[in-house]
Structure formats: structure tokens, C-alpha cells
Write a protein that holds these residues in place. Sequence first.
Motif, PDB file in Angstrom:
ATOM      1  N   ASP A 471     -58.607 -45.007   5.522  1.00 47.34           N
ATOM      2  CA  ASP A 471     -58.393 -46.350   4.935  1.00 47.34           C
ATOM      3  C   ASP A 471     -58.358 -46.282   3.416  1.00 47.34           C
ATOM      4  O   ASP A 471     -57.585 -46.981   2.764  1.00 47.34           O
ATOM      5  CB  ASP A 471     -59.530 -47.294   5.357  1.00 47.34           C
ATOM      6  N   ILE A 472     -59.230 -45.433   2.860  1.00 46.31           N
ATOM      7  CA  ILE A 472     -59.311 -45.354   1.396  1.00 46.31           C
ATOM      8  C   ILE A 472     -57.987 -44.871   0.813  1.00 46.31           C
ATOM      9  O   ILE A 472     -57.513 -45.366  -0.208  1.00 46.31           O
ATOM     10  CB  ILE A 472     -60.438 -44.386   0.971  1.00 46.31           C
ATOM     11  N   LYS A 473     -57.386 -43.916   1.491  1.00 49.90           N
ATOM     12  CA  LYS A 473     -56.104 -43.401   1.017  1.00 49.90           C
ATOM     13  C   LYS A 473     -55.030 -44.497   1.127  1.00 49.90           C
ATOM     14  O   LYS A 473     -54.229 -44.689   0.209  1.00 49.90           O
ATOM     15  CB  LYS A 473     -55.698 -42.179   1.850  1.00 49.90           C
ATOM     16  N   ILE A 474     -55.051 -45.233   2.245  1.00 54.58           N
ATOM     17  CA  ILE A 474     -54.053 -46.298   2.429  1.00 54.58           C
ATOM     18  C   ILE A 474     -54.168 -47.300   1.278  1.00 54.58           C
ATOM     19  O   ILE A 474     -53.180 -47.679   0.654  1.00 54.58           O
ATOM     20  CB  ILE A 474     -54.263 -47.025   3.777  1.00 54.58           C
ATOM     21  N   MET A 475     -55.406 -47.706   0.984  1.00 56.60           N
ATOM     22  CA  MET A 475     -55.582 -48.736  -0.062  1.00 56.60           C
ATOM     23  C   MET A 475     -55.274 -48.188  -1.447  1.00 56.60           C
ATOM     24  O   MET A 475     -54.753 -48.906  -2.299  1.00 56.60           O
ATOM     25  CB  MET A 475     -56.991 -49.310   0.020  1.00 56.60           C
ATOM     26  N   ASN A 476     -55.585 -46.913  -1.648  1.00 54.32           N
ATOM     27  CA  ASN A 476     -55.256 -46.295  -2.938  1.00 54.32           C
ATOM     28  C   ASN A 476     -53.738 -46.320  -3.154  1.00 54.32           C
ATOM     29  O   ASN A 476     -53.259 -46.603  -4.260  1.00 54.32           O
ATOM     30  CB  ASN A 476     -55.790 -44.855  -2.955  1.00 54.32           C
ATOM     31  N   GLU A 477     -52.987 -46.066  -2.106  1.00 59.19           N
ATOM     32  CA  GLU A 477     -51.520 -46.056  -2.237  1.00 59.19           C
ATOM     33  C   GLU A 477     -50.961 -47.475  -2.290  1.00 59.19           C
ATOM     34  O   GLU A 477     -50.049 -47.763  -3.057  1.00 59.19           O
ATOM     35  CB  GLU A 477     -50.897 -45.274  -1.068  1.00 59.19           C
ATOM     36  N   LEU A 478     -51.522 -48.359  -1.480  1.00 54.87           N
ATOM     37  CA  LEU A 478     -51.066 -49.757  -1.513  1.00 54.87           C
ATOM     38  C   LEU A 478     -51.388 -50.373  -2.879  1.00 54.87           C
ATOM     39  O   LEU A 478     -50.588 -51.112  -3.455  1.00 54.87           O
ATOM     40  CB  LEU A 478     -51.748 -50.554  -0.383  1.00 54.87           C
ATOM     41  N   GLY A 479     -52.579 -50.031  -3.384  1.00 57.11           N
ATOM     42  CA  GLY A 479     -53.005 -50.549  -4.686  1.00 57.11           C
ATOM     43  C   GLY A 479     -51.985 -50.250  -5.776  1.00 57.11           C
ATOM     44  O   GLY A 479     -51.707 -51.100  -6.632  1.00 57.11           O
ATOM     45  N   LYS A 480     -51.417 -49.046  -5.720  1.00 57.75           N
ATOM     46  CA  LYS A 480     -50.431 -48.673  -6.752  1.00 57.75           C
ATOM     47  C   LYS A 480     -49.185 -49.545  -6.660  1.00 57.75           C
ATOM     48  O   LYS A 480     -48.443 -49.679  -7.621  1.00 57.75           O
ATOM     49  CB  LYS A 480     -50.030 -47.211  -6.576  1.00 57.75           C
ATOM     50  N   ARG A 481     -48.950 -50.127  -5.487  1.00 55.61           N
ATOM     51  CA  ARG A 481     -47.733 -50.934  -5.296  1.00 55.61           C
ATOM     52  C   ARG A 481     -47.960 -52.429  -5.517  1.00 55.61           C
ATOM     53  O   ARG A 481     -47.004 -53.184  -5.634  1.00 55.61           O
ATOM     54  CB  ARG A 481     -47.194 -50.712  -3.881  1.00 55.61           C
ATOM     55  N   ILE A 482     -49.223 -52.860  -5.502  1.00 54.98           N
ATOM     56  CA  ILE A 482     -49.454 -54.310  -5.657  1.00 54.98           C
ATOM     57  C   ILE A 482     -50.309 -54.647  -6.878  1.00 54.98           C
ATOM     58  O   ILE A 482     -50.666 -55.801  -7.084  1.00 54.98           O
ATOM     59  CB  ILE A 482     -50.087 -54.944  -4.382  1.00 54.98           C
ATOM     60  N   SER A 483     -50.659 -53.621  -7.651  1.00 55.14           N
ATOM     61  CA  SER A 483     -51.498 -53.881  -8.828  1.00 55.14           C
ATOM     62  C   SER A 483     -51.251 -52.751  -9.832  1.00 55.14           C
ATOM     63  O   SER A 483     -50.623 -51.746  -9.482  1.00 55.14           O
ATOM     64  CB  SER A 483     -52.978 -53.949  -8.410  1.00 55.14           C
ATOM     65  N   PRO A 484     -51.742 -52.885 -11.073  1.00 59.30           N
ATOM     66  CA  PRO A 484     -51.466 -51.842 -12.062  1.00 59.30           C
ATOM     67  C   PRO A 484     -51.945 -50.465 -11.592  1.00 59.30           C
ATOM     68  O   PRO A 484     -53.088 -50.307 -11.142  1.00 59.30           O
ATOM     69  CB  PRO A 484     -52.254 -52.316 -13.291  1.00 59.30           C
ATOM     70  N   GLU A 485     -51.049 -49.505 -11.728  1.00 62.30           N
ATOM     71  CA  GLU A 485     -51.318 -48.160 -11.202  1.00 62.30           C
ATOM     72  C   GLU A 485     -52.518 -47.491 -11.862  1.00 62.30           C
ATOM     73  O   GLU A 485     -53.188 -46.648 -11.270  1.00 62.30           O
ATOM     74  CB  GLU A 485     -50.063 -47.304 -11.394  1.00 62.30           C
ATOM     75  N   GLU A 486     -52.808 -47.903 -13.096  1.00 62.85           N
ATOM     76  CA  GLU A 486     -53.894 -47.243 -13.838  1.00 62.85           C
ATOM     77  C   GLU A 486     -55.257 -47.355 -13.144  1.00 62.85           C
ATOM     78  O   GLU A 486     -56.167 -46.590 -13.426  1.00 62.85           O
ATOM     79  CB  GLU A 486     -53.981 -47.859 -15.246  1.00 62.85           C
ATOM     80  N   TYR A 487     -55.414 -48.334 -12.246  1.00 62.37           N
ATOM     81  CA  TYR A 487     -56.713 -48.509 -11.577  1.00 62.37           C
ATOM     82  C   TYR A 487     -56.862 -47.636 -10.329  1.00 62.37           C
ATOM     83  O   TYR A 487     -57.862 -47.708  -9.637  1.00 62.37           O
ATOM     84  CB  TYR A 487     -56.912 -49.973 -11.181  1.00 62.37           C
ATOM     85  N   TRP A 488     -55.830 -46.835 -10.037  1.00 62.45           N
ATOM     86  CA  TRP A 488     -55.851 -46.048  -8.810  1.00 62.45           C
ATOM     87  C   TRP A 488     -55.735 -44.567  -9.140  1.00 62.45           C
ATOM     88  O   TRP A 488     -55.360 -44.198 -10.250  1.00 62.45           O
ATOM     89  CB  TRP A 488     -54.734 -46.529  -7.860  1.00 62.45           C
ATOM     90  N   TYR A 489     -56.087 -43.746  -8.192  1.00 62.36           N
ATOM     91  CA  TYR A 489     -56.182 -42.308  -8.461  1.00 62.36           C
ATOM     92  C   TYR A 489     -55.013 -41.530  -7.857  1.00 62.36           C
ATOM     93  O   TYR A 489     -54.411 -41.953  -6.866  1.00 62.36           O
ATOM     94  CB  TYR A 489     -57.485 -41.768  -7.859  1.00 62.36           C
ATOM     95  N   ASP A 490     -54.773 -40.335  -8.442  1.00 62.66           N
ATOM     96  CA  ASP A 490     -53.811 -39.421  -7.802  1.00 62.66           C
ATOM     97  C   ASP A 490     -54.394 -38.973  -6.464  1.00 62.66           C
ATOM     98  O   ASP A 490     -53.699 -38.865  -5.471  1.00 62.66           O
ATOM     99  CB  ASP A 490     -53.576 -38.187  -8.684  1.00 62.66           C
ATOM    100  N   ASP A 491     -55.701 -38.675  -6.503  1.00 56.94           N
ATOM    101  CA  ASP A 491     -56.367 -38.211  -5.281  1.00 56.94           C
ATOM    102  C   ASP A 491     -57.468 -39.218  -4.937  1.00 56.94           C
ATOM    103  O   ASP A 491     -58.422 -39.396  -5.690  1.00 56.94           O
ATOM    104  CB  ASP A 491     -56.974 -36.821  -5.539  1.00 56.94           C
TER     105      ASP A 491
END
Length: 692
Positions: A471-491
Motif C-alpha cells: 500500500d505504501i508504494k501505491i500511495m507513494n506513486e499515486l502521491g506523485k500524480r495528485i500532489s507535488p512530487e517533492e513530498y514523495w520518495y524515489d524509494d
Amino acid sequence: MEDDIRWVKTHCARMDHGGCALLVGVKDNKIVSVKGDPDGFLNKGYVCAKGVASPDRLTHPDRLKHPLKRVGKRGEGKWKQISWQEALSETAENLNNIKEKYGAKGVAFGVGMPKGLEHFVLIRLANIFGSPNVIASQDVCHAPREITGVHTCGFYPVANLHNKSKLVLVWASNITSTNEEGEICSMLLEQLRHDTELIVVDPRKIDLVKKAKKWIQLRPGTDHALALGFLNVIIEESLYDKDFVEKWTHGFDDLADHVKKYTPEKVSEITWVPPDIIRDTARLYATSKPAVIQWGNPIEHNIHTFDTTRALICLMALCGNLDIPGGNVHAKDPKIMGLGPFVRADLIPDKRKEMIGAYHGVIPRLMTIAPSFFKKAILEGVPYPVKGFYAMCANPMLSYADSRQTYEAFMNLDFIAVADLFITPTAAMADIVLPVASQFEMDDIGHYGLGHGFILARPKVVDPPEECWPDIKIMNELGKRISPEEYWYDDYNQFLEDVVKPSNLTYRQFTEKGYLKGPDRFKLYEEKGFRTPTGKVELTLSTAEKFNLSPLPTFKGLPEEDDPEYPLVLTTSKSQYYLHSSYRWIKRLREKRPDPKAEIHPDTAIKYGIKEGDEVIIETRYGKITQIAHCTDIVDPRVINASHGWWFPEEKVESLYGWEKSNFNILTSTEKLGKEFGTPNLKAIGCKIQRK
Ligand code: SF4
């Protein structure tokens, strides 16, 4: 060959909160055995039937392995497989469109029983997206006790069973069956082996009653009256801790005056508990020190949870059992990242004013939204429209009060995405379904943010199959698409590193330790006072007027008025083989509990012409369902105990797996909600029964 098996130390999860340390045997990327770890910090080698069966979910033929998109009508069960790129893009596009039209608060993020960090990554996702609305069943789980604790004494008073108590008062907590929080049962049983006395307050004769000195069989939904009766006896007989009361409580005289009317005789009429038993039990609790109250979430299962919790915390305080070893304590966390920074609370400073719950005037500090208010927003646009929903670890079609209303609400949403292991009745209502990894298939941290004073390592044991993602990976990737990418990680694993970094550990070093525990420090109030406006335990709430609350714990009536048309009192309980609506698809658990059982006292069964194993219709003012009669004297003749969370994975998806047939929440309602938290009545509902 036993020699080929690699044994991995981890902690259980996803079957409940997951505190048991496990030894998991692995061969060729498959789990071949699960045992309790004798070195386990909490469970000392214990593992339950669910824990042993937990690997069966990983290899189950019905497990979701690819993202799906709905191609038929909502709930029709027609899907096509899509790629992760498509699934994430489509989810993002829908959520972004709703945000553009209705604002970010038009999207809600939902969670049911999270087991690890995903709960807080979801709140982070909502915060960064800009929505104050995280919908959680915390309103009927622990949040009302937690928030009431914060307002009354400055913290959530959890049972300290790590230290010996003279007496344990188990109140509405069937912990040998549910092993609540995955931590308590083993420690409680250990104490009982060494002279600790036990009182059980429960409408059912649960297994623990066999070990108890006293069993208080109260009428469901009258816990607040019983606790007030105890306060009456303890104050009238001057059994309280005078030193503590004088130095550390606010409003004792008001409370003493107020509880005069709750005499054991008066309370007996409400609770069905004989006056002598009320007196004797109150005396036993008050004269045993340290004494601890281990309470369960049935406290939250009706509209009077605030008054019940207030009365119970007053009991802890009057008897000097707050924040002492073996009492009810403020558990201190180890050095880990605080929740506020983790969820980026700073990005949504107006959350408390903007969240749906604020409109309904719930008591401040509740950070998630009660599902009943969420449904009102969808169906009535109050206080504003909600059109999109992202849900994980959740099955609201079964778990929210008034399931038919939930169905209607979901039919009215523009977009639903659900992340899960299986197609559940809720996933079957989704537009996009996302396949998740189980806890054995990802690195995770358990008990973060639960207020228990420790965190548990849950290192990955095997790789997830095909396209299942944490789930964490899903939200990390979704986060990059619905909010500023800077708040999310490469890993996405960086989230795990962040949590343990303040302890100067890497995640790997943490897993070698197995857990981190906060310091055992008690009576911190002696240095700093209680964290309330008065610096004391507020027997009378100093903030009552400001928040429109009762200053003193009060009996405000039964959750539902008696009605001769529905002469029996309906309650519900969980089975040790399932967690809420989960795991009916696991064969070895289903064999142990194949049907939804309704417990009926033998005298009542005779009166209604019902025999063991008959199909029984249970009817309330709100609906009717069918369950299977189990005639047993563990319930009072006036009480029916029905099973909770039932659907039938073996039935057809287009019937939403028979979600209406035996589902307890067809019998509940959201018409009447507790004013402090929006809790519905899940127990103590008037009902009638008949043989089918
Ligand atoms: S009691 Fe809970 S944590 Fe322990 S093995 Fe069972 S399901 Fe897992």
C-alpha cells in the motif's frame, strides 16, 4: 527437508493489530510454516489460529494479482485487467478532476484495519492532496476513548500489563478470543497464573469468566450506568485515594454530589446487575492496588461512549491507578519520528475547521471522520459534497453502520478506488481495484502511532506475487500524480527509515533489534502536572462549556428506548477466527466457524420454537437478516448475540457475495448518533427473532 527451511523473525499483522512475534519458515519464496517466537516481547511464543493460517492468504487462488478496471455497471462484477501505469493515471485523473470541480475536500481517503505504516501514509496523502477527510472506523474502535482521555487527564490511559497488577478489571474486552492489539492476552494470562485477581464485565460469559473472581453480566449498552454506580459506592464508602484526589483531581466535590443519585439499587434497575454485586465489585476494585482496567472497543459501540469513558477514567483516577506501574498509564514512545511531521500536518493547518466532522460539532482533536458523517456528505451534500473515495484495508459495505445506506452512498460517488488483497463486497463497488502485498511481502513497522509505547519490526519474508504492491508504494506513486512530487520518495522504503532515524538506527538495524520500546516512566504528573487546562485530572471538565459537553459523566438513558415490538436486546461479538469481515475465504478458518452464529439462551429458544442449527431471522427497526441459531446460556435470556462481518466469498460477485443476508450492519442505523463523536449504536438494539 526441514534443513532447507529458512526461518525469519518478524511480527504478525493484517490478521489484527498484530503484536505477536513470529518465526516464519520459508522455502523457495513460499511460507511453509508459522510459529510463535518464544523470544517475542509480547506474546512469548503464542500464536493464534489466524496467525498460523495467515500464509494461506498469500497463495489463495482468488487473490488479486493485477490492477483491474470496472467495465460493467457499478457492482456488476465485470472487470478488465490494466497496467499499473493505467491504474495510477486513471485514479489520479479522477481524483484531480473532482478536486478541480469540488475542491480537494470533495475527495475522501478511507481506511479500516491498517496494520502498519500505510495508515499514516494515507493521512499524509490526504494532507498533501489538501483533503481534511480521512474516513476511519476509529469512531467505533479506540478514538473516542483516546480523545476523552486527552480531555480528561491529558493522555490515553492504556492498560499497563507489563507490570504486575493486584487486580485486572476486564471491561468489554474479550481478549482471549480477539487478543486485542495482539499484545495483551499473553501478558494477562501470565499475571493470572501469579495471583492477580480478575473481574470481568461483559454481557456474555466469555472464556475469561472461568478465571475470574467476579463476573458482572450487565445489560448491553449500560456500561456508563454501571461505572457511575461504582463511583457512587467508592465515594459514599470513602474508599478512594484521598491523597491523589486532593492533590491531582479537579471537581471532586461536584462529582461526589452528582453520583449520589446512582445508588446500586437505581443502577441495578438499569443494568440488571444485583446491587450487592455492584457494591462488592466496586469495593474490590477500590481496595486492590495497583488495579488496571483493560477496556475494549465495545465501549465505543453506542452513542454514550463519551460518558462511559469519562466515568471509567474517573474510576481510575479516584482509586489512584493513573500512570502507576500495573495501572492505566501514559505509554511513552521510544525515540521515533512524531506523527505530525510524518503525515505533514503542517500542510493543512485548517484541517480541524474544514473536516466534515467539524460541521457536526464533534469534540476537538478527533483527526478522522466518522463514517456516518461521510455518508451524509455523499448523500446530502452536508456540509459539502464528497464525490471521490480512495480506500484501503477496508470493507465499509460490511463495517459501517447501516449497510444499505453505505450501498446507496457508494452508488452516488463519482469515483471509487479500492486497494485490497481480494475482491470484497466493497472492492466489487469500485471503479479501480489495486492489488496489494500482504504483510509478509513487504518491510513494515507495526504499532507506530498507536500510543502503546513501542514499535515492532516487520521485515519482509517473501516476495509478493505478480503485480501486487505494498500500500505504501501505491500511495507513494499515486502521491506523485495528485500532489507535488517533492513530498514523495524515489524509494518508498524511505518512510521506514524516517520513522526510526531519531533512534540513530537504519531500518535494517531496527529489524535486528525486533522492537523499540519507550522508557518505563510513571507519575510524570508529579513533575509536570496533567496536560489538561487545570493541570489535574478533570473529574469535572473545565472545557465543558466551551465544547458543549456534559461536565460530569452522566447516564443519559439506554442507547435505544425499550419497545415491546422489539422485546429482545441485540448485541454482537467477534469470532476468534476472523477479523471483522475478513478471512471467510481462508478454508482452515472457515472450517472452524463455517456460519454466522446467533447466540440465543435455551429458554428463549424454546419460547420462540427455535432449535440448535435453525436458520433464524433477526429483525430490528432497521432491517432483518438470517443467522444460524446457537442455543447457549452464555447470554442472558433477554439478549441475542449475533455475529458480525459476514459475507460469503463463495457466492457470486454480482450479488456482492451475499452481502445483505447475514450482515449485522443491515440491523443498525445512523439516525441517532453520539453527539461527541458521531458513534452509532452497534450494540443494545431492540430486536425480535423468529425461526425461518
Ligand atoms: S493474536 Fe493477532 S497478532 Fe497474534 S498471531 Fe493471532 S492474529 Fe497474529
